[in-house]
Design an enzyme around this catalytic site. Sequence first.
Site, PDB file in Angstrom:
ATOM      1  N   ARG A  23       0.854  -1.182   0.000  1.00 28.19           N
ATOM      2  CA  ARG A  23       0.000   0.000   0.000  1.00 28.19           C
ATOM      3  C   ARG A  23       0.893   1.235   0.000  1.00 28.19           C
ATOM      4  NH1 ARG A  23      -2.914   3.123   4.499  1.00 28.19           N
ATOM      5  NH2 ARG A  23      -3.917   4.640   3.160  1.00 28.19           N
ATOM      6  N   GLU A  28      -7.407   8.712   5.740  1.00 26.36           N
ATOM      7  CA  GLU A  28      -7.732   9.327   7.025  1.00 26.36           C
ATOM      8  C   GLU A  28      -8.197  10.787   6.926  1.00 26.36           C
ATOM      9  OE1 GLU A  28      -4.621   8.856   9.928  1.00 26.36           O
ATOM     10  OE2 GLU A  28      -4.942   6.711  10.094  1.00 26.36           O
ATOM     11  N   GLU A  74      -3.876  -0.189   7.821  1.00 27.81           N
ATOM     12  CA  GLU A  74      -2.692   0.130   8.646  1.00 27.81           C
ATOM     13  C   GLU A  74      -2.873  -0.437  10.036  1.00 27.81           C
ATOM     14  OE1 GLU A  74      -1.406   4.234   8.993  1.00 27.81           O
ATOM     15  OE2 GLU A  74      -1.966   4.620   6.909  1.00 27.81           O
ATOM     16  N   HIS A  91      -2.693  11.034   0.516  1.00 27.08           N
ATOM     17  CA  HIS A  91      -2.397  10.630   1.895  1.00 27.08           C
ATOM     18  C   HIS A  91      -1.841  11.878   2.595  1.00 27.08           C
ATOM     19  CE1 HIS A  91      -1.076   7.071   4.584  1.00 27.08           C
ATOM     20  NE2 HIS A  91      -0.706   8.149   5.243  1.00 27.08           N
ATOM     21  N   ASN A 108      -7.686   1.925   9.403  1.00 23.63           N
ATOM     22  CA  ASN A 108      -6.384   2.111  10.061  1.00 23.63           C
ATOM     23  C   ASN A 108      -6.632   2.038  11.557  1.00 23.63           C
ATOM     24  OD1 ASN A 108      -5.309   2.613   7.553  1.00 23.63           O
ATOM     25  ND2 ASN A 108      -4.807   4.763   7.926  1.00 23.63           N
ATOM     26  N   TYR A 135      -4.904   1.433  15.399  1.00 21.14           N
ATOM     27  CA  TYR A 135      -3.691   1.315  16.214  1.00 21.14           C
ATOM     28  C   TYR A 135      -3.993   1.195  17.695  1.00 21.14           C
ATOM     29  CZ  TYR A 135      -0.943   3.043  12.210  1.00 21.14           C
ATOM     30  OH  TYR A 135      -0.346   3.199  10.993  1.00 21.14           O
TER      31      TYR A 135
HETATM   32  C1  NOJ Z   1      -1.788   6.752  10.085  1.00 22.48           C
HETATM   33  C2  NOJ Z   1      -1.293   7.553   8.931  1.00 22.48           C
HETATM   34  O1  NOJ Z   1      -2.019   7.213   7.792  1.00 22.48           O
HETATM   35  C3  NOJ Z   1       0.195   7.397   8.689  1.00 22.48           C
HETATM   36  O2  NOJ Z   1       0.582   8.349   7.754  1.00 22.48           O
HETATM   37  C4  NOJ Z   1       0.956   7.519   9.986  1.00 22.48           C
HETATM   38  O3  NOJ Z   1       2.321   7.493   9.802  1.00 22.48           O
HETATM   39  C5  NOJ Z   1       0.508   6.398  10.907  1.00 22.48           C
HETATM   40  N1  NOJ Z   1      -0.896   6.567  11.183  1.00 22.48           N
HETATM   41  C6  NOJ Z   1       1.254   6.342  12.223  1.00 22.48           C
HETATM   42  O4  NOJ Z   1       1.004   7.485  12.946  1.00 22.48           O
END
Ligand code: NOJ
Length: 531
Positions: free
Chosen positions: A120, A211, A427, A165, A352, A354
């Site tokens: 990606r 995002e 992500e 992006h 995405n 985390y």
């Molecule tokens: C999401 C973002 O899309 C990416 O650009 C970023 O580096 C990561 N999160 C980590 O923060």
Amino acid sequence: MEFAAESCLLHKSVFFIILMSLCLSAFMGAYSRTENLSMNQNSESSSPFPSNFLFGTATSSYQVEGAFSSDGKGLSNWDVFTHKPGKIMDGTNGDIADDEYHQYQEDVGLMEEIGVNSYRFSISWARILPKGRFGKVNKQGLDYYDRLINALLRKGIEPFVTLTHFDIPQELEDRYQSWLSPKIQEDFKYYADICFKKFGDRVKYWVTINEPNVAVIRGYRIGIWPPSRCSASFGNCSHGNSEKDPFVAAHNLILSHVSAVQLYRTKYQKKQGGEIGIVMDAIWFEPFSNSLEDKLAAERAQSFFLNWFLDPIILGKYPSEMKEILGQDLPEFSKYEVEKLKKNGIDFIGVNHYTSYYAKDCFFSECEPGSGASKTEGFALYVHDKNGISLGDKTTVDWLYVRPQGLEKMVTYLKERYNNLPMFITENGYGEVEDPNSTTRDIVNDVQRVNYLSSYLNSLAKAIRKGADVRGYFVWSLLDNFEWKYGENVRFGLHHVDYGTLNRTRRLSALWYKHFIAQNLPHKPPTLSIL
Ligand code: NOJ
């Protein structure tokens, strides 16, 4: 577990590779015993991941390419922003970044070694259209992405391409304030058209925007990203209105997205046979307590952060909570736009994910000062502990808490809300602040990253087993890269990058991921015979 991993590190020789693989096996055994992630669970016969699942790594143009003014590229908003003093915490910028523009072949080689079947990446809008629609197409920019796509395909790696992006041509900001103006909708469509036409014969997965929720909150609400707009009570900006601009920018992002989707559907999709979606930052919000107020706050948090974009894009309207609370401040879609949205839904949601946070009510009660909460939405975005107890393991990155069960919950929530629309985890990854005194041994021995990835993949597997239609997973990131506000200081890579020499060094997590993929995609054997 740590001893097993640590005691076998660090030479680039064959000896090192053999040692690493032995070490990794020891590590994996230890890991599956201690964390109950049985590798058997992912073995060939019982892998929850379908055989056509995409296992990939992700990056973005500004974060890895460098070559910021080479071969006809125009300046992007991030080029301009990072050159202003004080904007980036460590004073670095993406002028060179990982120099992937020149070293893409080496990077494709790194992916081949891991055995991923997808990459990606994003296209730099300003590399293709240095002045947006107000100038010519930059052929050298097109050639670069041609080379990259072809190099990937030669290795059996599927390109998964994002059109924007966070980086856009600065020209659009200067001319009409970019996302604040409806003019950007036609410009984005014009740019998308060039990309679909040029690369769509080979690219089968398109993401319109990465995002948008984060871009809008950081750029227009708290003003810490370009175009640095916010009200005085939300941050340190010279202009902007935090209560209005984010909603206007979001509206234009949604309409730009749907214009590109409509174009793809009517002009390209039948012929090219690809899919198109959008990628959202998807934080999981846990209610801070069992009170009805906190439960409602968690629902509002999802609406104001995620459904804000996904509801219009998938269902053709903003979430009802947003309408009720914002009233006139929430722009309206015309009848024609509603039709356009409804007719041009997405093929997949890019997720995405985390971390998770608590959602704590301050709609029915007062907002705590300094919590970052706004009375408007009535919850604070970044609450991560309760009575001093964190909701997940802390990392050295201030916003990142390890809470793997959040991924299963997030995917299940999306499955239920959007009728099990296909999803890709576009992500997921573990960042850390590099200690300047760390040795090479510390740098590659990223046991925490391995733990993070395996526990989140385990959580994803649970959601898939319960029926979620998830079709791919991408680790952020292939290699350390320019982490926006944090600059080069925060590292997410499966490979370490020495920003002085631009040397890439494989971390333990890359070997772990290789092993994981080999077990779960048995039809694609790893290229390196050691595992
Ligand atoms: C999401 C973002 O899309 C990416 O650009 C970023 O580096 C990561 N999160 C980590 O923060």
